[in-house]
Design an enzyme around this catalytic site. Structure first.
Site, PDB file in Angstrom:
ATOM      1  N   GLY A 137       0.212  -1.448   0.098  1.00  7.25           N
ATOM      2  CA  GLY A 137       0.086  -0.113  -0.058  1.00  7.25           C
ATOM      3  C   GLY A 137       1.377   1.265   0.178  1.00  7.25           C
ATOM      4  CG  ASN A 138      -0.371   4.357  -1.334  1.00 12.67           C
ATOM      5  OD1 ASN A 138      -1.077   5.381  -0.523  1.00 12.67           O
ATOM      6  ND2 ASN A 138      -1.000   4.218  -2.959  1.00 12.67           N
TER       7      ASN A 138
END
Ligand code: CTP
Length: 404
Positions: free
Chosen positions: A208-209
């Protein structure tokens, strides 16, 4: 001496959401508005007179009998540039729709010749009741702006439409209405993506980020406040649904592609504010990956995700305006210009990101590059302010006859 500041009457109804209106009041006064707070007598059970007086810098009254020599029941409404009622309870909407004038606020509503905004907040059942629907329709038919309540957690354990929109959203509506440009995006359909995609590795892990979704939500809120029909495609955000916005929730880049392309087919503008993962694991493991005693972990092979923005650029319908965001850590402008050309969009909002920059912060600073060679600096400010500039630039590029 009369004040040159825009004069706002802030009517406060008897709802628990009155506490959020303190923040709206603070934003209005800090941005140079002269605000007179007129709570109903019952509203003072939730937030008391000293709070309103201290935050507004003016005496506060609910009754027509205070300071009668100045005829406040007529003067406040007559002199206002905007009357903003929040929270507007079911009772207050009913009184306003029927022209009752039993206290200072309802008198003010009858004497106001300026724009009037109601921001309702109540339980879903009350909001959806035919009596309330009819009162809202009456008020709207007379030219009042009745903001759609947000959906989400209500006072008790229940959730649904009826929440007072966030103060930032209310402030944006007040600002736009006062600027006389309340609905310059009316008749337009815009699509905004927000948040960060998650690419599943196994049932419990993902790549993810750090995107919070705040900028995309600010864009959606601002467009809705300017009258647009808004579809917000949100990936993994924990923010309340903006009022009057259709929210489509997605997880991965592939899901986001499908939702964005679907919503964009007939849209006037698409703004890709989401942080889309460029890669995903090549295979999803249906069972949780376990540690094998004494063995090194297996590497995770990645494959490319679709580039949604580039695809929007090739699929665009005539007149559609496409906006991308570029999060860069180095060579911000040079990378931004190259990306604008590569992705084929009309505008690219370039901002610098890093550990403590932009992600999760309420503020932003950016340069908006145009495919026509223009460059607009947006100094450090709120994400709402940046959103306002983006919509101004989009609006300038939309064909004037597209809403006809
Ligand atoms: N974007 C997209 N689909 C992807 C990756 C990015 O639609 N698979 C969009 C983002 O929503 C954003 C813009 O492209 O509007 C730029 O994203 P960014 O991650 O900065 O660009 P990349 O193309 O991934 O370039 P790089 O990572 O090489 O800087």
């Amino acid at each position: 001496m009369t004040s040159l500041k825009p004069r706002v009457v802030l009517g406060v109804g008897a709802g628990i959401a009155a506490y959020k209106v303190c923040e709206l009041l603070r934003r209005l006064t800090e941005s140079g508005h002269d605000v007179r707070v007129v709570p109903t007598a019952e509203a003072l059970r939730f937030v008391g007179e000293p709070t309103w007086a201290a935050l507004s810098g003016h005496p506060v009254s609910s009754e027509v009998w205070d300071g009668v020599c100045e005829v406040p029941h007529v003067r406040l409404g007559q002199e206002a540039d905007l009357v903003f009622v929040a929270p507007a309870t079911a009772d207050l909407l009913a009184k306003a729709a029927h022209g009752l004038a039993g206290d200072l606020l309802t008198n003010t509503l009858l004497t106001a010749r300026c724009p009037v905004v109601f921001a309702p907040a109540m339980h879903t059942e009350m909001w959806e009741h035919p009596a309330t629907r009819a009162n809202v329709a009456t008020l709207r038919s007379r030219g009042a702006i009745v903001v759609e309540p947000a959906s989400g957690r209500l006072t008790g354990r229940d959730t649904g439409p009826g929440r007072l929109p966030d103060p930032a959203e209310l402030f944006e509506i007040a600002r736009r209405v006062l600027a006389g440009g309340g609905d310059d995006l009316a008749g337009r359909h815009v699509v905004v993506s927000a948040g960060g995609t998650r690419e599943a590795i196994d049932p419990v892990r993902f790549l993810g980020n750090r995107s919070s979704g705040l900028q995309g939500y600010a864009l959606a809120r601002t467009a809705a406040a300017r009258g647009a029909r808004v579809t917000l495609v949100a990936a993994n955000t924990a923010l309340p649904d903006p009022a009057g916005v259709t929210v489509v929730r997605v997880g991965s880049a592939v899901e986001m592609r499908e939702a964005v392309l679907d919503a964009s087919a007939g849209a006037d503008a698409v703004v890709m504010a989401a942080a889309v993962a460029d890669f995903r694991p090549s295979g999803y493991r249906a069972s949780k990956i376990k540690k094998a005693e004494g063995a090194e972990p297996e590497p995770i092979r990645l494959v490319k995700n679709p580039d949604i923005l580039a695809e929007l650029g090739t699929l665009r319908r005539p007149g559609q305006v496409i906006v991308g965001f570029a999060a860069e850590t180095d060579d911000v402008l040079a990378n931004g210009r190259a990306k604008l050309a590569r992705k084929g969009c009309d505008l690219l909002v370039v901002n610098q990101v890093g550990e403590n920059l932009t992600f999760g912060s309420p503020d932003n600073e950016a340069v908006v590059l145009g495919a026509d060679g223009t460059s607009t600096d947006v100094p450090h400010g709120t994400k709402e302010a940046l959103a306002g500039v983006v919509w101004d630039l989009v609006n300038a590029r939309l064909k004037p006859d597209a809403t006809a």
